[in-house]
Design an enzyme around this catalytic site. Structure first.
Site, mmCIF file in Angstrom:
data_model
loop_
_atom_site.group_PDB
_atom_site.id
_atom_site.type_symbol
_atom_site.label_atom_id
_atom_site.label_comp_id
_atom_site.label_asym_id
_atom_site.label_seq_id
_atom_site.Cartn_x
_atom_site.Cartn_y
_atom_site.Cartn_z
ATOM 1 N N CYS A 159 20.582 16.153 20.865
ATOM 2 C CA CYS A 159 19.625 15.414 20.038
ATOM 3 C C CYS A 159 20.290 14.113 19.591
ATOM 4 O O CYS A 159 20.760 13.998 18.455
ATOM 5 C CB CYS A 159 19.272 16.326 18.859
ATOM 6 S SG CYS A 159 17.957 15.716 17.841
ATOM 7 N N CYS A 348 9.854 8.213 23.713
ATOM 8 C CA CYS A 348 10.311 8.327 22.336
ATOM 9 C C CYS A 348 10.332 6.984 21.630
ATOM 10 O O CYS A 348 10.594 5.952 22.267
ATOM 11 C CB CYS A 348 11.727 8.903 22.371
ATOM 12 S SG CYS A 348 12.135 9.705 20.854
#
Ligand SMILES: Cc1cc2nc3c(=O)[nH]c(=O)nc-3n(C[C@H](O)[C@H](O)[C@H](O)COP(=O)(O)OP(=O)(O)OC[C@H]3O[C@@H](n4cnc5c(N)ncnc54)[C@H](O)[C@@H]3O)c2cc1C
Length: 417
Positions: A159, A348
């Protein structure tokens, strides 16, 4: 009547619950087993950790919303799954039987792989809202006696985007507080280069993110292994510098992820790190009536790297896993074979505090048809608008493809700009 249990009620689980309720809810029994009574919008955590958002602005309670739509709701979590007997045991001891199970339990945060790492040790975290709130309390204390800062991701972390977001947001906030001069920032990452993002780079993300860090006077270490963290110092190994003792007064490090215990302990369901092994239809390879969506799903790294780097599972990708899962469960109930597959493209928006970067990778693994990264204030604006929109729609139980809308919306804002 089919009984469907969903474990986890966040980005993956709550979307799956709403979508199943809409598609098949009236005729079948849908049960949501959550570990918490609240939904929380995880992408807001970096803002919570810097004090730009309050938890109450990004969270809402689940029970009445789900029950109103006809679902059963348990907020004591799943303590065990018996995939042979098709049962889930809740934290309060109820044994629930299912015909189909959807696992959406996200990650277990693996702080224990690095001594001294994590909120119980010496570094802050933004992975959960509780951690983000604690990170903010730590940050306020730090601002009273500022000094060196280390932000980044530990070996095995996947992440990566939120680590970059937080480094840049912190830079902006420290400037606002007129403290930046006293706070040298270092970005320590497991990635082989800046902008790798667990995806072997997206578009020109390497140059773009290096430029961004350089402009902000944030130095970095790549292919870094954090050996241990002690009070005020981090012991970091890189091939270039060997073992370094890096002092800090504030640090936020994203840990590696694993599967949560209730899932990881099911024989044959998971890989060695506890992530659910699924086929192209999001179904368990061993238990065909068990589906999995979100961060809990096993996806192999896109390429070998000197220090392990995982693949990020982002909202857009999770949305496509949910859509495929719901279609397939519906088909199975109707006597058809599951045929829907997720797109697994990566899209994203990252907020960098005073600007932002949008990424799109299609497919996820190179060579790609689309690989694109663009910077601009429009990304930041789009992310702020999206946050409000997403939370409002999730409160109402709307199941539109939010992340897809976000990207289209962002591109509209770019045009207006
Ligand atoms: C700080 C941060 C920022 C991010 N920002 C973005 C972004 O801007 N854009 C983007 O696309 N992606 C982003 N992501 C990645 C991803 O979209 C999110 O992590 C997303 O929330 C993952 O959804 P999930 O449902 O798979 O897992 P989670 O959101 O982690 O949810 C899992 C849920 O399952 C629950 N659970 C765990 N164990 C059990 C159990 N035994 N029983 C019942 N429930 C259980 C947990 O409490 C949790 O509520 C971000 C991730 C992080 C950590």
């Amino acid at each position: 009547m089919a009984r469907i249990i969903i474990i986890g009620a966040s980005t993956g689980g709550l979307s799956a619950a709403y979508e199943l309720l809409r598609e098949i809810g009236k005729a079948h029994e849908i049960t949501v087993v959550s570990l918490a009574p609240e939904f929380h919008f995880v992408p807001s955590n970096p803002w919570v950790a810097i004090g730009w958002r309050k938890r109450s602005e990004t969270s809402f309670s689940l029970r009445e919303r789900l029950e109103k739509k006809g679902a059963r709701f348990f907020s004591t979590g799943a303590s065990a799954i018996d995939a042979e007997k098709n049962t889930v045991t809740t934290g309060s001891g109820e044994a629930l039987t299912y015909d189909y199970l959807v696992i959406a339990t996200g990650p277990k945060l693996s702080f224990d792989e690095v001594p001294g790492l994590g909120p119980d040790g010496h570094t802050a975290s933004i992975c959960t809202v509780e951690h983000a709130e604690a990170a903010y309390a730590r940050y306020e204390e730090f601002c009273k006696d500022p000094g060196p800062v280390i932000i980044g991701a530990a070996q095995g972390a996947s992440c990566l985007g939120p680590a970059y977001e937080f480094a840049c947001i912190l830079d902006v906030d420290l400037r606002k507080r007129r403290l930046r001069k006293k706070c040298p920032i270092t970005f320590v990452t497991n990635e082989p280069y800046i902008g790798h993002m667990g995806l072997a780079g997206i578009g020109d993300s390497k140059a773009l993110m290096e430029h961004e860090l350089r402009q902000r006077h944030i130095s970095w270490r790549t292919s870094a292994t954090i050996r241990r963290v002690e009070r005020g110092k981090m012991i970091v190994h890189t091939n270039e510098a060997g073992e370094e003792e890096m002092p800090f007064k504030y640090s936020m490090i994203i840990p590696a992820f694993k599967g949560v215990d209730a899932v990881a302990s099911v024989p044959g369901l998971v890989n060695p790190r506890g992530f659910v092994l699924v086929d192209e239809h999001q179904r368990s390879k061993k238990y065909p009536n068990v589906y999995a969506v979100g961060v809990c799903v096993a996806i192999p790294p896109v390429e070998p790297t000197p220090v392990p780097v995982g693949v990020p599972k982002t909202g857009y990708m999770i949305e496509s896993m949910v859509a495929a899962t719901v279609r397939n469960i519906k088909d199975e109930i109707n006597g058809l074979k599951p045929s829907a597959t997720p797109t697994l493209n990566a899209v994203c928006l990252a907020d960098l505090g005073d600007t932002g970067v949008a990424f799109a990778a299609k497919p996820q693994i190179p060579p790609r048809n689309l690989t694109w990264a663009k910077k601009g204030a429009w990304v930041r604006l789009a992310k702020i608008v999206f946050e409000k929109y997403y939370i409002r729609k999730m409160k109402r139980g709307n199941v539109e493809p939010f992340y897809e809308k976000m990207i289209l919306g962002a591109l509209k804002i770019k045009k207006i700009e």
